[in-house]
Scaffold this active site. Structure first.
Site, short mmCIF file in Angstrom:
data_model
loop_
_atom_site.label_atom_id
_atom_site.label_comp_id
_atom_site.label_asym_id
_atom_site.label_seq_id
_atom_site.Cartn_x
_atom_site.Cartn_y
_atom_site.Cartn_z
N SER A 188 -17.20 65.62 74.69
CA SER A 188 -18.18 65.91 73.66
C SER A 188 -18.02 64.89 72.56
O SER A 188 -16.96 64.76 71.97
CB SER A 188 -17.93 67.31 73.12
OG SER A 188 -18.58 67.44 71.89
N HIS A 201 -4.70 76.53 80.16
CA HIS A 201 -3.25 76.60 80.15
C HIS A 201 -2.68 77.37 81.33
O HIS A 201 -1.47 77.42 81.51
CB HIS A 201 -2.74 77.21 78.84
CG HIS A 201 -1.46 76.61 78.36
ND1 HIS A 201 -0.60 75.94 79.20
CD2 HIS A 201 -0.89 76.60 77.13
CE1 HIS A 201 0.46 75.53 78.51
NE2 HIS A 201 0.30 75.91 77.25
N ASP A 252 -0.34 72.02 81.92
CA ASP A 252 0.66 72.17 80.85
C ASP A 252 0.49 71.06 79.83
O ASP A 252 -0.19 70.06 80.06
CB ASP A 252 2.07 72.16 81.43
CG ASP A 252 2.35 70.93 82.27
OD1 ASP A 252 2.86 71.09 83.38
OD2 ASP A 252 2.02 69.81 81.82
#
Lengths: 509, 310
Positions: free
Chosen positions: A413, A480, A484
Site C-alpha cells: 500500500s 503471526h 515470525d
C-alpha cells in the site's frame, strides 16, 4: 393470478376470485381496484376463526362470515402450469403436512417431470387442510394440489363486538393502496408498525423469506438506526485493504463556565453499500488473524538519484518508485517464499504460491481496491511500470476485471503517496504479508563511517558530520500464526539492501 | 468493478474442478443473482472424475459404489432431478440460468446443437427426452431445477471423456436388487464429440460457446465474461458445499427402497428409509437382525454384500 385463471372456469370459485385477488400481493396491476379495508388475524389459540375443531360455537364465527360473506375461506390450490407443455408430474417430496400453517412463498412440495425438478410454493397464508397426493403419485397440472384454509378477519368496526374473546395478538389492519411498492415484502402488521414508528420500509433490511421485512427488523432498525444496511446490494468479496495511518490526538480540556450557543446540525444516515460494505466483511475477517507489525526506514537516496537520471535521459518515460519497489519485493521474496503464501480459512495448510502476484492498493473510482500485477518475477521494471499504469487507468474508470483483482499473493500500500509515515496495514486474506510504504522525506542523518575507530576517537558526540538523505518508512504486517518476526525482519533487510543499492536490483534480474 | 451478482447476459467460467464446490457455486449464483427478464447467465464448469446422481435417485442403483471409492472418484448428488452422469475433465458442464418465466430447455438445447453443428460440422439432434444425440449415441445429459424466482437448466457435453471409466462407474450390480420409487436413469450408449471430429477440444468448445452465447442474446460485445474463483465466495457457498458433501445428503435423502439379497438360497428384504434400515424380512434364524436394524444403510453396505450369496 394462476388461480384466478382456473377459477374463471369454475363456477364454485367465481365469487371467491375477486376477493382472493385482494389477498394476493398488491401489485401495480391492481391499480383499478377500489381500496377496501379488511383485517388479518394472526393464528392464536383463542381466536374463533381458526378453531374448526372446537366444538364450542363462537359468536365470532357468525359475525366473521357475515362481514365477509363473499369470501370462501378454503382455497383449492391447484398445480400451476409448469411450462414446456407438461401435463403430469410426479410428487417427490412434501415440505408441509395437514394442519401445518404456511405463509405465502413457503415451499409446499417438490415435483419432478422428466428431469425437471420444480419447487411449488404457496400463494397464500393459511393452514393446510388436505394434500391431494402421496409421494410417488402422479399429479396433474390444473388439478388441486392442496387445500388451504385462508386466514382472514373482519372489518374494524365489527371487530370490537367480536372481541369478547380478546385475541392474544393485536389485530392488524391494512389499507390496500393503489400504488404500493412492488419489491417490499411485509405483512400488513409490519407496515402498520412501520407507519407508527415513522420508519420508511425502504430503509429497512428484511431478514425474512425473500427479504421480507419482519417486526424484528423494524425494532432493530429503530435501535440501531445508524447501522442499517442497504436492501439489495450485491456483496463484493474482492479483497481490499485500507492503509490506516494511526492518528493520535491530544485534547487539552479548557475550562469555561458556559458552552457557546450552537445549533446542532442534523445527522446524516446512510446505509453502507458497495465496496464499503465488502470492506466491512473482509476487515472483520482479517481481524481474526493475529497480526504483528514490523517497521523500518529505507534510505532511498540512491534510488532517487537513479530516477532523476532516467528522467533526464528520456523525457517521456514516466516511472515512479513503485515499480522498483515491487521488483525488489519480488526478488527478496525469492529467498523468503513463506511471505508469498496463502493460508486456508482454518490455518491448516499453507500454500507457497509460485507466482509473485503483487497487489497494489489503489484509490479507484469505486473505492479502495487492490489489483495485482501477475508474475512480477518474470517482468522487467519497465513492464511493471506499464502494467501499473494500465491498472491505474482501469481503476480510474472502474473497469478493473476479476482477473486483475484476484490471485494476489503479496500486497503493498503506497499510502505515502498521499502522506504519512508509519502505519499498521491490515492483511488481505488469504495472504500472509502486507507492506505500507510511507512518504519519502528528506532527513538529516549523521554520517556513519565504515570504520568504527573514528567514532570512538571523537569523544565529542555533539559534533559530527551529517548528510541529508531521502528516507522512506515502511511498515510490514504479517500473519503471526505462520510468520515470525525474524523472517519479516530479514526480508525487510534484504529489501532494504536492494533498494539502497539499486545496482543489485538490476544485476540480478 | 461490477458485482458478481449483477444480472444481464453473462458468462462465468468456474476455476474449480471440485464437483461439490461447483454445484454449490451454481446454486449460490442461481439463488442470488438478480436475474433480469429476457437475459441468460451461462455457467461453464468441469470436474475431476466424479459421478453425479439426480436429486431423487438411489446412488447404489446408479453406480458402482465400491469402484468409486477404490478409484477415489467422488460421488455427489445434485439439486436438480434427472439421471446420473459421469464427469471428468473431458466432460463440459453447461448451466443456463434465467428467470422462472424465461425457462426454456428446448431453446437452450437447440442453440447448442446449431452452434456445434455449424462450427464442427456435426449432425447432432435433440430428442423428445431433451437429450442431444449424435446418430444413435448420446452426448449430453440434461436436468433442470425450477424455483419461484429463477430456473436453471444444466447439461453435460461429452467432448473427450474417458468412456471406459464412465461405463465402469455407472455400472451397478445393485440395480436388480433395489425396488423403489426413486428416479432411475435411462441408459444409452455414449460417444465423445472428439471421436467424431478430432479437432474438437475443451478449450475450443468453450471459446465457441462464449462467442456464440453473446450473439444468441443479441449482445454486441463479449466483455461480460469472467473467470470465477469459488474460493473467493467460500463464505457464501460453504453451507451448500457442506450439505452436498454430507453423508446425509448423499445417502439419506434417497427415497425409500427395498434391497433384496440372497442368503443361503433364501431372499432377504432390507427396507431402507431416510438412509436407515427400518425392517428386514427374511429367515430370522440366518441373520442377526440386531447388527443391521436402525443402522445407516451405507454404513453397513459392505457387511450386507458379504452376506449376499453366502
Amino acid at each position: 393470478m394462476m388461480l384466478g385463471r382456473y377459477a374463471h372456469n369454475n363456477a364454485a370459485l367465481r365469487c371467491a376470485t375477486f376477493s382472493l385477488r385482494m389477498l394476493q400481493r398488491p401489485s401495480s396491476s391492481f391499480s383499478q381496484t377500489a381500496p377496501f379495508i379488511y383485517t388479518f388475524k394472526k393464528q392464536t389459540n383463542i381466536v374463533p376463526i381458526s378453531s374448526l375443531n372446537h366444538s364450542i360455537s363462537h359468536f365470532g364465527c357468525r359475525s366473521f362470515s357475515l362481514s365477509s360473506s363473499r369470501l370462501s375461506s378454503v382455497v383449492q390450490f391447484k398445480l400451476a402450469d409448469i411450462g414446456e407443455g407438461i401435463q403430469e408430474v410426479e410428487v417427490k417430496e412434501w415440505y408441509t403436512k395437514v394442519g401445518e400453517h404456511v405463509k405465502q412463498f413457503d415451499k409446499i412440495c417438490e415435483v419432478q417431470s422428466d428431469k425437471a425438478n420444480v419447487t411449488i410454493t404457496s400463494r397464500y397464508d393459511g393452514k393446510i387442510l388436505k394434500l391431494y397426493y402421496n409421494v410417488g403419485d402422479t399429479a396433474k397440472v390444473g388439478e388441486p394440489l392442496v387445500d388451504i384454509k385462508l386466514e382472514q378477519g373482519n372489518n374494524i368496526p365489527v371487530e370490537t363486538k367480536i372481541s369478547s374473546v380478546t385475541p392474544e395478538e393485536p389485530v392488524e389492519v391494512e389499507v390496500l393502496n393503489k400504488t404500493p411498492s412492488v419489491n417490499l415484502l411485509a405483512t400488513p402488521a409490519v407496515r402498520r408498525m412501520a407507519k407508527e414508528l415513522q420508519i420508511s420500509l425502504n430503509d429497512v433490511q428484511g431478514t425474512g423469506k425473500d427479504g421480507r421485512i419482519l417486526k424484528e427488523d423494524l425494532l432493530n432498525y429503530k435501535s440501531e438506526a445508524s447501522s442499517a444496511k442497504a436492501i439489495s446490494t450485491p456483496l463484493k468479496s474482492t479483497p481490499i485493504s485500507p492503509p490506516p495511518s494511526p492518528i493520535t490526538m491530544k485534547q487539552t480540556p479548557t475550562i469555561k463556565t458556559q458552552p457557546p450557543s450552537t445549533t446542532p446540525v442534523a445527522d446524516r444516515n446512510e446505509p453502507i453499500k458497495g465496496i464499503r460494505k465488502a470492506m466491512v466483511k473482509t476487515m472483520t475477517q482479517a481481524n481474526t488473524v493475529p497480526h504483528f507489525t514490523y517497521s523500518d526506514e529505507y534510505d532511498m537516496t540512491e534510488l532517487v538519484k537513479l530516477r532523476q537520471q532516467l528522467k533526464k535521459q528520456s523525457k517521456d518515460i514516466k516511472i515512479s518508485y513503485l515499480p522498483f519497489i515491487i521488483k525488489a519485493c519480488s526478488q527478496a521474496l525469492n529467498n523468503y517464499s513463506i511471505l508469498n503464501a496463502h493460508v486456508d480459512a482454518k490455518c491448516e495448510n499453507i500454500t507457497y504460491k509460485g507466482s509473485h502476484n503483487i497487489g497494489i492498493a489503489m484509490d479507484t473510482k469505486d473505492g479502495l481496491l487492490v489489483p495485482n500485477i501477475k508474475n512480477v518475477q518474470q517482468l522487467s521494471i519497465m513492464q511493471i511500470a506499464n502494467e501499473l499504469t494500465r491498472l491505474q487507468q482501469l481503476g480510474k474508470v472502474g473497469k478493473l476485471s476479476t482477473t486483475d483483482l484476484t490471485g494476489g499473493t503479496f500486497s503493498l500500500s503506497n499510502i505515502g503517496a498521499i502522506g504519512g509515515t508509519y502505519a499498521v496495514p491490515v492483511l488481505l486474506l488469504p495472504e500472509v504479508a502486507i507492506g505500507a510504504l510511507g512518504k519519502i522525506v528528506r532527513r538529516v542523518v549523521p554520517d556513519e563511517d565504515d570504520d568504527e575507530n573514528s567514532s570512538s576517537s571523537s569523544s565529542d558526540d555533539d559534533y559530527c558530520s551529517c548528510r541529508v538523505r531521502s528516507i522512506m518508512t515502511v511498515s510490514w504486517s504479517a500473519d503471526h500464526r505462520v510468520i515470525d518476526g525474524a523472517t519479516m525482519a530479514r526480508f525487510s533487510n534484504e529489501l532494504k539492501y536492494l533498494l539502497e543499492n539499486p545496482l543489485q536490483l538490476l544485476i540480478n534480474q | 468493478m461490477k458485482s458478481i451478482l449483477r444480472g444481464g447476459n453473462r458468462v462465468l467460467i468456474s476455476k474449480s474442478t471440485n464437483v461439490y464446490t461447483n454445484l454449490a457455486l451454481e446454486r449460490y449464483l442461481a439463488e442470488n443473482i438478480k436475474h433480469q427478464p429476457k437475459t441468460r447467465l451461462l455457467l461453464l464448469w468441469r470436474n475431476q472424475p466424479c459421478v453425479v446422481v439426480g436429486r431423487y435417485q438411489n446412488p447404489f442403483a446408479e453406480s458402482d459404489i465400491k469402484y468409486l471409492s477404490e478409484k477415489q472418484i467422488d460421488l455427489a448428488r445434485r439439486y436438480s432431478g434427472g439421471g446420473t452422469c459421469y464427469h471428468d475433465l473431458g466432460n463440459l458442464n453447461v448451466t443456463i440460468v434465467t428467470t422462472r418465466e424465461d425457462y426454456n430447455r428446448k431453446k437452450n438445447l437447440h442453440w447448442i446443437v446449431n452452434t456445434l453443428n455449424e462450427a464442427f460440422n456435426l449432425t447432432l439432434h435433440v430428442t423428445d427426452r431433451d437429450d442431444i444425440f449424435l446418430d444413435t449415441f448420446k452426448v449430453t445429459g440434461s436436468a433442470s431445477r425450477l424455483e419461484r424466482l429463477y430456473a436453471y437448466h444444466h447439461f453435460t457435453l461429452l467432448i473427450n471423456s474417458y468412456l471406459n471409466d464412465l461405463r465402469r462407474s455407472l455400472k451397478s450390480e445393485d440395480q436388480m436388487k433395489i425396488t423403489s420409487k426413486a428416479t432411475s436413469s435411462v441408459r444409452s450408449s455414449v460417444l465423445n464429440l472428439a471421436d467424431r471430429n478430432n479437432s474438437i477440444t475443451y478449450e475450443k468448445t468453450i471459446a465457441l460457446l462464449i462467442e456464440k452465447f453473446f450473439q444468441w442474446n443479441n449482445e454486441k460485445t463479449t466483455t461480460s465474461c469472467d473467470y470465477i474463483d469459488p474460493l473467493l465466495y467460500y463464505e457464501h457457498i460453504k453451507d451448500f458445499e457442506n450439505e452436498l458433501k454430507s453423508q446425509k445428503f448423499l445417502y439419506q435423502v434417497t427415497p425409500p427402497f427395498v434391497y433384496t439379497i440372497e442368503h443361503e438360497k433364501q431372499p432377504i428384504e432390507i427396507s431402507v428409509s431416510n438412509g436407515i434400515i427400518t425392517d428386514i424380512k427374511g429367515n430370522d434364524s440366518i441373520i442377526d437382525k440386531k447388527n443391521f436394524l436402525g443402522q445407516l444403510f451405507h454404513g453397513v453396505y459392505h457387511n450386507i454384500q458379504k452376506l449376499n450369496k453366502t
